[in-house]
Structures are given as C-alpha cells and as structure tokens.
Design a protein around this motif. Structure first.
Motif, short mmCIF file in Angstrom:
data_model
loop_
_atom_site.label_atom_id
_atom_site.label_comp_id
_atom_site.label_asym_id
_atom_site.label_seq_id
_atom_site.Cartn_x
_atom_site.Cartn_y
_atom_site.Cartn_z
N ASN A 34 0.83 -1.20 0.00
CA ASN A 34 0.00 0.00 0.00
C ASN A 34 0.86 1.26 0.00
OD1 ASN A 34 -1.38 2.25 1.68
ND2 ASN A 34 -3.11 0.95 1.11
N TYR A 35 1.88 1.27 0.86
CA TYR A 35 2.71 2.47 0.96
C TYR A 35 3.76 2.58 -0.13
CZ TYR A 35 0.90 5.14 4.77
OH TYR A 35 0.11 5.98 5.51
N ARG A 38 2.09 4.57 -2.58
CA ARG A 38 2.02 6.00 -2.27
C ARG A 38 3.39 6.66 -2.42
NH1 ARG A 38 -1.67 6.58 3.22
NH2 ARG A 38 -2.85 4.65 3.00
N GLU A 124 -7.31 2.69 -2.01
CA GLU A 124 -6.54 2.44 -0.80
C GLU A 124 -7.33 2.71 0.48
OE1 GLU A 124 -2.67 4.09 -0.56
OE2 GLU A 124 -1.88 2.81 -2.15
N SER A 155 3.50 1.21 7.10
CA SER A 155 3.48 2.57 6.55
C SER A 155 4.85 3.24 6.67
CB SER A 155 2.42 3.42 7.26
OG SER A 155 2.66 3.49 8.65
N GLY A 158 7.25 0.65 3.99
CA GLY A 158 7.07 1.02 2.58
C GLY A 158 8.00 2.14 2.17
N LEU A 259 5.94 12.27 4.00
CA LEU A 259 5.72 11.29 2.94
C LEU A 259 5.95 11.87 1.56
CD1 LEU A 259 4.81 8.34 2.46
CD2 LEU A 259 2.48 9.20 2.22
N TRP A 285 12.78 6.47 8.04
CA TRP A 285 11.63 5.58 8.20
C TRP A 285 11.95 4.39 9.08
CZ3 TRP A 285 7.30 7.79 6.83
CH2 TRP A 285 7.33 8.79 5.84
#
Length: 432
Positions: A34-35, A38, A124, A155, A158, A259, A285
């Motif tokens: 998912n991340y 993004r 998402e 999160s 990623g 992000l 991160w």
C-alpha cells in the motif's frame, strides 16, 4: 527418544498458540505494498518534474488530491467493511488501487495524473480500516496495541524500502516502471490474500486452545460479535470520536509532509544525489518502524503489569509522543549537516509512528466490536481530509520562500496539538 518427541510436541503446541501472528505478517506485507504505491510518487517526483515541467506545488497537489479522495472514501469504506466483511472488501480494494497505480505510469498530463491519484485514494481507503477490523477478530484487547504496531509499521517499511528499491528501478527502467511494477505486485498479493485469509472460527490452522484464548477478551469473528444498536451516523455524536478525528488530523498533517517531501528536502537542501537518495531517504523511516513496534509493545506491557487500562495506555503514549514530535520537528530547520538532520528526522518519525499505531489500536478499544472498522475509518477520514492540505500548503511555502523551514515549524506545532485532542477529548469508549 520420548524426550525428543515430547519436546517436538511442546514446540508444536507453542506454534499453534501463535498462529494469529501469521495473520499480522500478511497485514504487514499488504500495508507495505500500500505504501509503496504512495511513496513511488515522492521517489519519481524529481524525474517527473524534469521531464514534464512540474513544480513543487504540482507534486504537492498530487499528494493532496490523493489524500482528499482517500479521506472521503474512508466513510463508506468503514461501513462497507462492517457490512460485507473484511476478506471481500480488502481483496477488491487491493486490485482497484493496484490498477490505479499502473495507470499512473501510463499518463502524461497533469489532469490525468490527478485522475489516477483520485482512483488510487479510492482504492486504498479500505486498507487500514480492514486491518483494524481483522485485528479485533484475531487478538484480545491487551495484544491489539502490539499487533497494530506491527502492521501499522508497514506505513514506514514502505517508504524505507521504497528509496533503494524504487530508485534502482527508476535508474534502470525509468520512472514509469515504478508504477507498473508496484501495481503488478499488489495484484499478485491480492490473489494470495484471498486464498489464505479466513476468520478465526473458520481457520483450520488455528488450534482450539488458541481460538479460546482469542475469544477470551472479546475477539472472534463476524459470527461471534453482537451487532451494535448504534447507527453509523450516530457515531458523530460521541466526544471520543471527535477527539480521534481532530487528533489524527494533527498527526497526518506532519505525516503527509514527510511522505511527500522528504526526498525533495534531502535533494534540494542537503544536495543528496539521486543514487544517494536510495540510501538516505530510507533511513528516517527506520525510526518510524521502531516507534510503531516499540510503542505497541510498551502499551501491552503497561496493561500486562496492571499499570493502567488499554485505553489509557494508548492515550498516554500518543500524548507524550506528540509533544516530543513537536519539539524534534521544529528543530529540523535549525540544524546543519546531513548526519544531524537525518538523526532528527529519524527521531521525529519514531514519535509520529508511535502515535499512528496507537491511534489505530485505540479504535478497537473505543468502538463497539461490530463498528471497529467504521470508527477507525472515521478517525482516518478526519486525519486525511484535514491533513490533505499539508502537502499543497508545504509546496506553496517552498515555492514562495525557497525554504522548508516554515513548513516544518508549522507542522511540528500542529503535531503537538494531537496531545491535547487524545488526552482531553478521547476519554471513554462508546457504549451500546
């Protein structure tokens, strides 16, 4: 021989008692994908700006439209998950957002980029509310903070994995390949998840002993959870729900700045090259990963030792982390040198991540069991609908001042306000 056999049986029993953690690993992997979908925009941004003539405001706008569509779709996605179940909604969402990611790599104009990011946000939206709901099925309340901390660390995994992996892909195949490859990865995972996932009472790999342990503190599955008498729209009448909405807005405001703009900040301010970006942009991160998991572990220990209740443990952690994050983020513009800057960014993401993990786990404590996804999604709606402004505001600040200082300072102050929301407003669960 008998002793060896007995040892093997003990190990088998211990493994059976811990199968629920296998489910967390699946959620972790899904969240990482998912991340990645993004973070690929922030990695591709420098090359996109060169090739297509985009500005920092344009990149910020792409981040904002994603957040808006993601936020708006939180409201129906939570209801859909509670109504139709986790497995169906999550699988469809995975395929949807993976297709939107691949579409992003095929477009050439700003208008079509915006459309692709809107579709990505829609797809998402059910991801993390689904994970919160699955956690409420598979884990008793005292373990939900740790379980949530693990999958919510996706999160951060990623963006941590994205720089070295996606920069390599971009250098080798071009920036459009980032979107094609990460999109295809999501479709493959969706198929695997659909085959693997079952609720606790339907899983053949779950021992009766572990199932009884899971059920001992209000967990189980759709069939074991009593439907709440509260209607969905009535959730907005509760003080704690509004505290979660406002608190998550403060959290996601600074989160979105990191992000979207972290790679550009390192490139423009500290002169990090494209090849170096693959290493340096991932370092902060790692602090986020630690904050997520250690924060969840800490709340579990506070409850295990009877120091406080599950709800209060999470509120304490969020409030302290918010105050610490505010000071660290505001300090970023005032230091010099890449090493010190990376240290502060890493520490900031550690505190911010402790906040997001505990906030998601808090939904399982505040909401009635049948409405965990709805309350989690409403909290996420507040965070991303309000926080959607931060990328475009930060982009405008950078374009007009030529500096990231005001963006970080204002973001730090807003992050600190989360402590006020979660400590003074979120104070008791919703009662049926």
């Amino acid at each position: 021989m008998e002793a060896k056999l007995e040892t093997q049986q003990v190990k088998s029993v211990n493994f059976a008692r811990k199968f629920r953690w296998t489910v967390v690993i699946w959620l972790l992997i899904g969240g990482i994908i998912n991340y990645l979908d993004r973070a690929n925009l922030s990695i591709a941004a420098p090359e996109m700006m060169k090739e297509l003539g985009l500005t920092a405001t344009d990149i910020g706008l792409l981040g904002t439209v994603f957040s808006w569509s993601y936020a708006v779709m939180q409201l129906p996605s939570g209801w859909l998950i509670d109504r139709f179940g986790t497995k169906k909604v999550y699988t469809i969402a995975l395929i949807w957002w993976s297709g939107a990611t691949m579409l992003t790599g095929a477009v050439h104009k700003m208008t079509t980029f915006i459309a692709a990011r809107v579709l990505l946000g829609i797809g998402e939206a059910p991801c993390f509310p689904t994970m919160a709901k699955i956690t409420s099925y598979w884990f008793p309340k005292k373990e939900r903070g740790l379980a949530t901390g693990i999958w919510d660390s996706s999160s951060k995994w990623g963006p941590a994995i994205a720089p070295p992996l996606l920069v390599f892909i971009m250098v080798t195949f071009g920036w459009r390949a980032l979107f094609y490859i990460t999109g295809a990865l999501g479709i493959v995972f969706a198929i695997g998840f659909y085959i693997f996932y079952k609720n606790p009472d339907q899983s053949r790999k779950l021992s009766q002993m572990e199932l009884e342990y899971i059920r001992s503190d209000g967990a189980g599955s759709e069939q074991n959870i009593q439907t709440s008498k509260i209607k969905w729209r009535e959730l907005f009448k509760y003080r704690s729900v509004w505290g979660m909405i406002l608190g998550f807005f403060c959290t996601i405001w600074i989160w979105n700045i990191f992000l979207v703009f972290l790679p550009l900040f390192l490139t423009n301010v500290h002169g990090v090259s494209l090849k170096e970006l693959g290493i340096y942009a991932g370092i902060p991160w790692l602090g986020g990963i630690f904050g997520n998991i250690f924060g969840g572990y800490l709340t579990k220990k506070l409850v295990d030792k009877n120091v406080t209740s599950p709800i209060k443990a999470k509120r304490i952690l969020i409030s302290i982390s918010a105050i610490c994050a505010a000071f660290v983020v505001c300090a970023v513009p005032f230091v010099e040198g890449l090493a010190v800057t990376l240290a502060l960014l890493t520490l900031a993401l550690c505190f911010i991540s402790a906040m997001t993990g505990s906030a998601w786990a808090l939904a399982g404590d505040i909401a009635p069991p049948s409405m965990v996804a709805s309350v989690g999604a409403i909290q996420n709606f507040g965070g991303y609908f309000g926080g959607a402004f931060s990328p475009v505001v930060a982009g405008m600040i950078v374009d007009s001042t030529g500096s990231y200082s005001l963006a970080f300072i204002s973001g730090g102050v807003i992050a600190g306000c989360a402590a006020l929301c979660y400590w003074f407003i979120v104070n008791k669960p919703i009662e049926n």
